[in-house]
Design a protein around this motif. Structure first.
Motif, mmCIF file in Angstrom:
data_model
loop_
_atom_site.group_PDB
_atom_site.id
_atom_site.type_symbol
_atom_site.label_atom_id
_atom_site.label_comp_id
_atom_site.label_asym_id
_atom_site.label_seq_id
_atom_site.Cartn_x
_atom_site.Cartn_y
_atom_site.Cartn_z
ATOM 1 N N ALA A 1 0.825 -1.214 0.000
ATOM 2 C CA ALA A 1 0.000 0.000 0.000
ATOM 3 C C ALA A 1 0.854 1.257 0.000
ATOM 4 O O ALA A 1 0.666 2.162 -0.826
ATOM 5 N N VAL A 2 1.820 1.322 0.908
ATOM 6 C CA VAL A 2 2.658 2.519 1.002
ATOM 7 C C VAL A 2 3.604 2.612 -0.205
ATOM 8 O O VAL A 2 3.767 3.679 -0.801
ATOM 9 N N GLY A 3 4.220 1.486 -0.577
ATOM 10 C CA GLY A 3 5.159 1.497 -1.696
ATOM 11 C C GLY A 3 4.510 1.919 -2.988
ATOM 12 O O GLY A 3 5.022 2.790 -3.708
ATOM 13 N N LEU A 4 3.361 1.318 -3.303
ATOM 14 C CA LEU A 4 2.666 1.669 -4.537
ATOM 15 C C LEU A 4 2.076 3.073 -4.450
ATOM 16 O O LEU A 4 2.056 3.813 -5.434
ATOM 17 N N GLY A 5 1.604 3.440 -3.242
ATOM 18 C CA GLY A 5 1.051 4.779 -3.069
ATOM 19 C C GLY A 5 2.077 5.864 -3.351
ATOM 20 O O GLY A 5 1.805 6.832 -4.066
ATOM 21 N N VAL A 6 3.283 5.704 -2.806
ATOM 22 C CA VAL A 6 4.349 6.678 -3.048
ATOM 23 C C VAL A 6 4.785 6.649 -4.509
ATOM 24 O O VAL A 6 5.080 7.687 -5.104
ATOM 25 N N SER A 7 4.795 5.462 -5.108
ATOM 26 C CA SER A 7 5.167 5.353 -6.514
ATOM 27 C C SER A 7 4.178 6.065 -7.417
ATOM 28 O O SER A 7 4.562 6.741 -8.376
ATOM 29 N N PHE A 8 2.886 5.939 -7.102
ATOM 30 C CA PHE A 8 1.858 6.579 -7.916
ATOM 31 C C PHE A 8 1.746 8.081 -7.656
ATOM 32 O O PHE A 8 1.449 8.860 -8.565
ATOM 33 N N ARG A 9 1.984 8.476 -6.404
ATOM 34 C CA ARG A 9 1.858 9.890 -6.026
ATOM 35 C C ARG A 9 3.102 10.336 -5.252
ATOM 36 O O ARG A 9 3.052 10.600 -4.057
ATOM 37 N N PRO A 10 4.259 10.443 -5.923
ATOM 38 C CA PRO A 10 5.506 10.796 -5.228
ATOM 39 C C PRO A 10 5.496 12.182 -4.600
ATOM 40 O O PRO A 10 6.255 12.457 -3.678
ATOM 41 N N GLU A 11 4.576 13.037 -5.067
ATOM 42 C CA GLU A 11 4.545 14.402 -4.545
ATOM 43 C C GLU A 11 4.076 14.466 -3.084
ATOM 44 O O GLU A 11 4.280 15.491 -2.416
ATOM 45 N N VAL A 12 3.487 13.373 -2.570
ATOM 46 C CA VAL A 12 2.996 13.405 -1.188
ATOM 47 C C VAL A 12 4.136 13.521 -0.182
ATOM 48 O O VAL A 12 3.912 13.934 0.959
ATOM 49 N N THR A 13 5.348 13.163 -0.573
ATOM 50 C CA THR A 13 6.477 13.236 0.357
ATOM 51 C C THR A 13 7.209 14.572 0.289
ATOM 52 O O THR A 13 8.162 14.791 1.037
ATOM 53 N N ALA A 14 6.752 15.472 -0.591
ATOM 54 C CA ALA A 14 7.468 16.737 -0.801
ATOM 55 C C ALA A 14 7.507 17.607 0.446
ATOM 56 O O ALA A 14 8.464 18.361 0.660
ATOM 57 N N GLY A 15 6.486 17.505 1.290
ATOM 58 C CA GLY A 15 6.432 18.356 2.477
ATOM 59 C C GLY A 15 7.141 17.789 3.688
ATOM 60 O O GLY A 15 7.203 18.446 4.736
ATOM 61 N N LEU A 16 7.681 16.585 3.596
ATOM 62 C CA LEU A 16 8.381 15.981 4.726
ATOM 63 C C LEU A 16 9.741 16.641 4.941
ATOM 64 O O LEU A 16 10.305 17.227 4.006
ATOM 65 N N PRO A 17 10.280 16.560 6.150
ATOM 66 C CA PRO A 17 11.657 17.039 6.366
ATOM 67 C C PRO A 17 12.600 16.348 5.388
ATOM 68 O O PRO A 17 12.344 15.225 4.944
ATOM 69 N N ALA A 18 13.701 17.016 5.056
ATOM 70 C CA ALA A 18 14.601 16.536 4.002
ATOM 71 C C ALA A 18 15.011 15.086 4.192
ATOM 72 O O ALA A 18 15.001 14.300 3.239
ATOM 73 N N PHE A 19 15.360 14.706 5.423
ATOM 74 C CA PHE A 19 15.838 13.344 5.666
ATOM 75 C C PHE A 19 14.742 12.316 5.385
ATOM 76 O O PHE A 19 14.950 11.350 4.648
ATOM 77 N N LEU A 20 13.548 12.541 5.955
ATOM 78 C CA LEU A 20 12.441 11.614 5.739
ATOM 79 C C LEU A 20 11.986 11.642 4.287
ATOM 80 O O LEU A 20 11.641 10.601 3.707
ATOM 81 N N GLY A 21 11.968 12.829 3.694
ATOM 82 C CA GLY A 21 11.572 12.958 2.299
ATOM 83 C C GLY A 21 12.468 12.130 1.398
ATOM 84 O O GLY A 21 12.011 11.510 0.438
ATOM 85 N N GLY A 22 13.762 12.119 1.708
ATOM 86 C CA GLY A 22 14.695 11.325 0.920
ATOM 87 C C GLY A 22 14.454 9.835 1.074
ATOM 88 O O GLY A 22 14.453 9.089 0.097
ATOM 89 N N LEU A 23 14.228 9.388 2.309
ATOM 90 C CA LEU A 23 14.008 7.963 2.555
ATOM 91 C C LEU A 23 12.735 7.457 1.888
ATOM 92 O O LEU A 23 12.678 6.317 1.415
ATOM 93 N N PHE A 24 11.697 8.302 1.861
ATOM 94 C CA PHE A 24 10.413 7.879 1.314
ATOM 95 C C PHE A 24 10.169 8.398 -0.098
ATOM 96 O O PHE A 24 9.055 8.337 -0.604
ATOM 97 N N SER A 25 11.213 8.888 -0.748
ATOM 98 C CA SER A 25 11.051 9.419 -2.096
ATOM 99 C C SER A 25 10.866 8.331 -3.137
ATOM 100 O O SER A 25 10.335 8.567 -4.215
ATOM 101 N N SER A 26 11.290 7.118 -2.828
ATOM 102 C CA SER A 26 11.165 5.983 -3.741
ATOM 103 C C SER A 26 10.120 5.022 -3.220
ATOM 104 O O SER A 26 10.068 4.733 -2.019
ATOM 105 N N GLY A 27 9.258 4.516 -4.112
ATOM 106 C CA GLY A 27 8.254 3.548 -3.704
ATOM 107 C C GLY A 27 8.873 2.290 -3.137
ATOM 108 O O GLY A 27 8.355 1.694 -2.195
#
Length: 452
Positions: free
Chosen positions: A398-424
């Motif tokens: 769910a999370v992997g495919l969700g981030v893959s389909f909508r990568p922009e959802v991680t744009a507002g996260l702090p830089a470190f977390l945004g980087g870790l979750f930038s890839s599905g």
């Protein structure tokens, strides 16, 4: 049978035509190696093109970055596929692998290049790669957090998240003026069907060549349709030599820090790719083999900037070739490495491959990535689907495919977390790991009543 060279155990019940240690004849090895190159070519050249744009490079310097990327990818692919060095510093898992530059580093590259230029990008990635090198020695204790339910989820997710990439290729490539045109989709369908039919009906001699033959036929179909621009080939140089420190290297900690997250993502993804390769090559990997694979990423990321290329990572695309073509020979991957080195020296030839229409790659990509997803599902079929395991698989997908389909959802996260979750792939893997730790196994109690 124990493979002494790679330290891995091969499953003799495999239906592979060429196993890990098999050596096809020279012609077959070369052709299969070239097949690996063309299926990964888009990924090999995409990042240097983006970096060149960030650095404001012209045509000549852009062409050099592409050639440098091919050169380094070839060198590191050979190292990763062969495995070299003593046991305490073994580099390379000894599995058939294609290496290349990775998009995980593009985000931080923009800010670093804007601050210190291209030399800062090269120096920063080299320094930050020491993190991955150090982490490679902690892979063994980390592997206890990767039971079959996690690895199966990661492998399936790896194939599923790449489906959108294949579909974009089939449509003509993102930003294409003919994106989604019926002609593009028709070409992709034709290539798809050709590969399926050759793979299934052509027998052991031609089945491993299914992707190459399908791509070649699709390429030639596109020529009279005006979908191939040979002017780029005419404009390319005949011969070019690599140069050390062509653009300089600037070592500063401030340039390295932005890339640390990229290397953490790379470690997570490389572990997943190694497990996928173990699955599709019917090979039982040891923890130290996976550690050696991660170490090859780090060493490659140190070598790359010396020649003017970015950090390297293990490509997941080519894992899909193995179950489809039934070829797992490391000799073929090593041949692919030498082909990439030769292509880096002869830009005209590299350009001839690079102008292959995207729908051709799309038709092949759908099958390759589908095979990776199927391998993950096959792995999960051996897992007991109790409530705990269902939650782990569901959460990861769910999370992997969700981030893959909508990568922009991680744009507002702090830089470190945004980087870790930038890839599905990395996002889904992190969720699977966390749920595997949080959700404890529940012991089933059975009451036995004795008759008096």
């Amino acid at each position: 049978m124990l493979n002494k060279k790679a330290g891995v155990e091969k499953d003799e019940s495999s239906d592979l035509i060429y196993g890990i240690d098999d050596t096809p004849d020279i012609v077959t090895t070369t052709v299969l190696g070239f097949q690996n190159v063309i299926t990964s070519f888009g990924g090999l050249v995409a990042v240097p093109l983006v970096i060149a744009g960030m650095a404001g490079f012209g045509v000549t310097d852009t062409a050099y970055l592409v050639s440098a990327a091919l050169l380094v990818s070839g060198i590191v692919s050979i190292i990763q596929s062969k495995g070299i060095g003593p046991k305490f510093f073994r580099v390379g898992a000894g599995l058939p692998t294609i290496m290349g530059t990775d998009f995980a580093f593009v985000g931080p590259a923009a800010s670093v290049i804007a601050t210190g230029g291209i030399a800062a990008y090269f120096g920063g990635t080299m320094l930050a790669s020491l993190l991955e090198l150090g982490m490679s020695y902690f892979i063994k204790p980390l592997m206890k957090f990767f039971p079959p339910v996690v690895t199966g989820s990661v492998i399936a997710l790896m194939g599923m998240t790449l489906m959108s990439v294949a579909m974009e290729w089939a449509a003509g490539g993102l930003g294409s003026a003919t994106y989604g045109a019926p002609l593009n989709l028709a070409i992709a369908v034709i290539v798809f069907l050709i590969i399926v039919l050759i793979n299934h009906y052509a027998g052991k001699k031609f089945a491993p060549l299914a992707v190459l033959l399908g791509a070649a036929i699709g390429y030639f179909i596109c020529i009279p349709l005006g979908m191939v621009d040979f002017q780029q080939v005419r404009d390319a140089s005949w011969f070019a030599l690599p140069q050390l420190f062509k653009y300089g290297i600037s070592f500063k900690l401030e340039y390295a820090l932005p890339f640390l997250t990229g290397y953490l993502v790379t470690i997570i993804e490389t572990v997943g790719v190694m497990q996928t390769l173990g699955q599709v090559t019917k090979t039982e990997l040891k923890d130290e083999d996976i550690a050696a694979g991660v170490r090859a990423d780090a060493v490659g990321s140190w070598i790359g900037p010396l020649f003017g290329s970015g950090p390297t990572a293990t490509f997941s695309q080519n894992a899909g070739l193995i179950p489809m073509t039934r070829n797992a020979s490391r000799k073929v991957a090593i041949a692919a490495g030498f082909i990439m080195i030769l292509m880096s020296l002869f830009p005209k030839f590299a350009t001839l491959v690079s102008i292959m229409p995207m729908p051709v790659l799309g038709g092949a990509g759908l099958l390759m990535f589908g095979n990776v997803a199927a391998a993950g599902i096959q792995s999960l079929s051996r897992v007991k689907f109790n409530n705990r395991n269902m939650l782990i698989v569901a959460g990861a997908l769910a999370v992997g495919l969700g981030v893959s389909f909508r990568p922009e959802v991680t744009a507002g996260l702090p830089a470190f977390l945004g980087g870790l979750f930038s890839s599905g792939i990395s996002a889904g893997t992190i969720v699977a790991l966390l749920l595997n730790i949080i959700l404890k196994e529940q012991q089933e109690t059975v009451e036995i009543q004795e008759a008096v």
